[in-house]
Design an enzyme around this catalytic site. Structure first.
Site, PDB file in Angstrom:
ATOM      1  N   ASP A  70       0.558  -1.452  -0.033  1.00  7.24           N
ATOM      2  CA  ASP A  70      -0.488   0.364   0.089  1.00  7.24           C
ATOM      3  C   ASP A  70       1.079   0.880  -0.394  1.00  7.24           C
ATOM      4  O   ASP A  70       2.219   0.495   0.512  1.00  7.24           O
ATOM      5  CB  ASP A  70      -0.712  -0.017   1.185  1.00  7.24           C
ATOM      6  CG  ASP A  70      -1.144   1.207   1.395  1.00  7.24           C
ATOM      7  OD1 ASP A  70      -2.345   1.744   0.509  1.00  7.24           O
ATOM      8  OD2 ASP A  70      -1.774   1.762   3.039  1.00  7.24           O
ATOM      9  N   ASP A  72      -0.261   5.461   1.191  1.00 15.24           N
ATOM     10  CA  ASP A  72      -0.917   5.845   1.680  1.00 15.24           C
ATOM     11  C   ASP A  72      -0.186   5.509   3.652  1.00 15.24           C
ATOM     12  O   ASP A  72      -0.856   4.678   3.789  1.00 15.24           O
ATOM     13  CB  ASP A  72      -1.672   6.516   1.522  1.00 15.24           C
ATOM     14  CG  ASP A  72      -1.972   6.944   0.209  1.00 15.24           C
ATOM     15  OD1 ASP A  72      -0.945   7.586  -0.601  1.00 15.24           O
ATOM     16  OD2 ASP A  72      -3.152   7.576  -0.223  1.00 15.24           O
TER      17      ASP A  72
END
Length: 317
Positions: A70, A72
């Protein structure tokens, strides 16, 4: 890609739009990777920072394993789409009012350490309306500049080291994010990663229409993208690893044999501990490690221009 049959069973159901978003992300990610390889052959080298540490995992030489990260708050502090918004404002793509909204959403994300669905949807809608009518090539060029201005200094060294460990073991490493695939691809290339799976915005003849293909690459859609990529590349998901900070990514984390919770929010931390998943927290301060909220020092690192925009917005109200 749309005609591919899945070779691995789903661990939770996904909507047709999630499947479409996942397939589109995998197809766009592979296309961007091939284009990047062409650039490398012409002498454009990817920038790879030195990794501060190398963990024991992964297994060296296991080419059927891959790692999915991922973006963010896992690889980068804050949300990529908000940093991108600041860069577009600097280039007069929109007015101060929109910047204030972007700034407030980014501040919330840094303070709470979790994704607010309404904020994320608002940011995506704003970004789509802003780029509508612009050429994809134009935004890619601008995205390179924005990375240098707002994102390069926000990469978590610890997560960067984990990604480098997989690369050093001869494995592919992919970003999987709700951020636009173009932005994600730039970040992946700058970090020396294999490629990126991201939200695909529709374009016709190289011009953005202001619409998405499917839905944002979020939640179950991320798992579908990873599943589609694994089918195409021949990965064994039980030997793969995934890394995220958010409970929204539990579908993706549950898909692989080696899930990691990185800078986890409270719900993911609880889930990870219950299932004995590995945890890493690279935020400063004991409070961050205990409750999953960025420390005051991290919040203070928000760029002055963003904070000033929020203050201006409040005074006008």
């Amino acid at each position: 890609m749309a005609a591919l049959g899945w070779l691995t069973p789903r661990k939770r159901s996904a909507t047709p739009r999630s499947v479409l978003a996942g397939e589109a992300a995998a197809e766009a990610g592979l296309k961007s990777t091939l284009e990047s390889l062409d650039e490398l052959e012409r002498g454009v080298d990817a920038v790879v920072d030195e990794a501060p540490r190398v963990p024991d995992f992964p297994v060296f030489g296991d080419a059927r394993a891959a790692a999915f990260f991922d973006l963010d708050n896992t690889v980068m502090q804050g949300a990529a789409i908000f940093h991108f918004g600041r860069g577009l404002y600097k280039r007069k793509f929109f007015q101060r009012r929109e910047l204030a909204r972007f700034a407030w959403q980014q501040t919330w994300f840094r303070l709470a350490g979790v994704e607010d669905p309404e904020h994320m949807q608002d940011a995506r809608d704003s970004a789509l309306s802003i780029v509508k009518g612009h050429r994809v090539s134009e935004l890619m060029s601008i995205g390179e500049e924005i990375y240098d201005e707002y994102m390069a200094d926000r990469i978590w060294p610890g997560t960067r080291a984990l990604a480098q460990a997989h690369l050093d073991a001869g494995q592919q490493v992919w970003l999987v994010t709700a951020a636009p695939v173009e932005t994600a691809t730039i970040i992946a290339r700058r970090l020396g990663l294999t490629g990126a799976l991201g939200t695909v915005a529709e374009s016709i003849d190289g011009v953005y229409t202001g619409k998405l293909v499917g839905e944002p690459l979020h939640g179950p859609a991320k798992a579908e993208a990873v599943r589609a990529l694994a089918t195409t590349e021949g990965f064994d998901l039980d030997r793969c690893a995934a890394y995220s900070d958010s409970h929204n990514d539990i579908p993706m984390l549950s898909l692989v044999g080696h899930p990691y919770a990185i800078n986890p929010d409270a719900k993911l931390r609880k889930h990870a501990r219950r299932l004995e998943w590995r945890l890493r927290d690279y935020r400063t301060g004991r409070k961050a490690a205990r409750v999953g909220i960025p420390a005051a020092a991290g919040v203070g690192a928000l760029a002055g221009g963003t904070v000033a925009a929020v203050a201006l917005h409040r005074r006008r109200r």
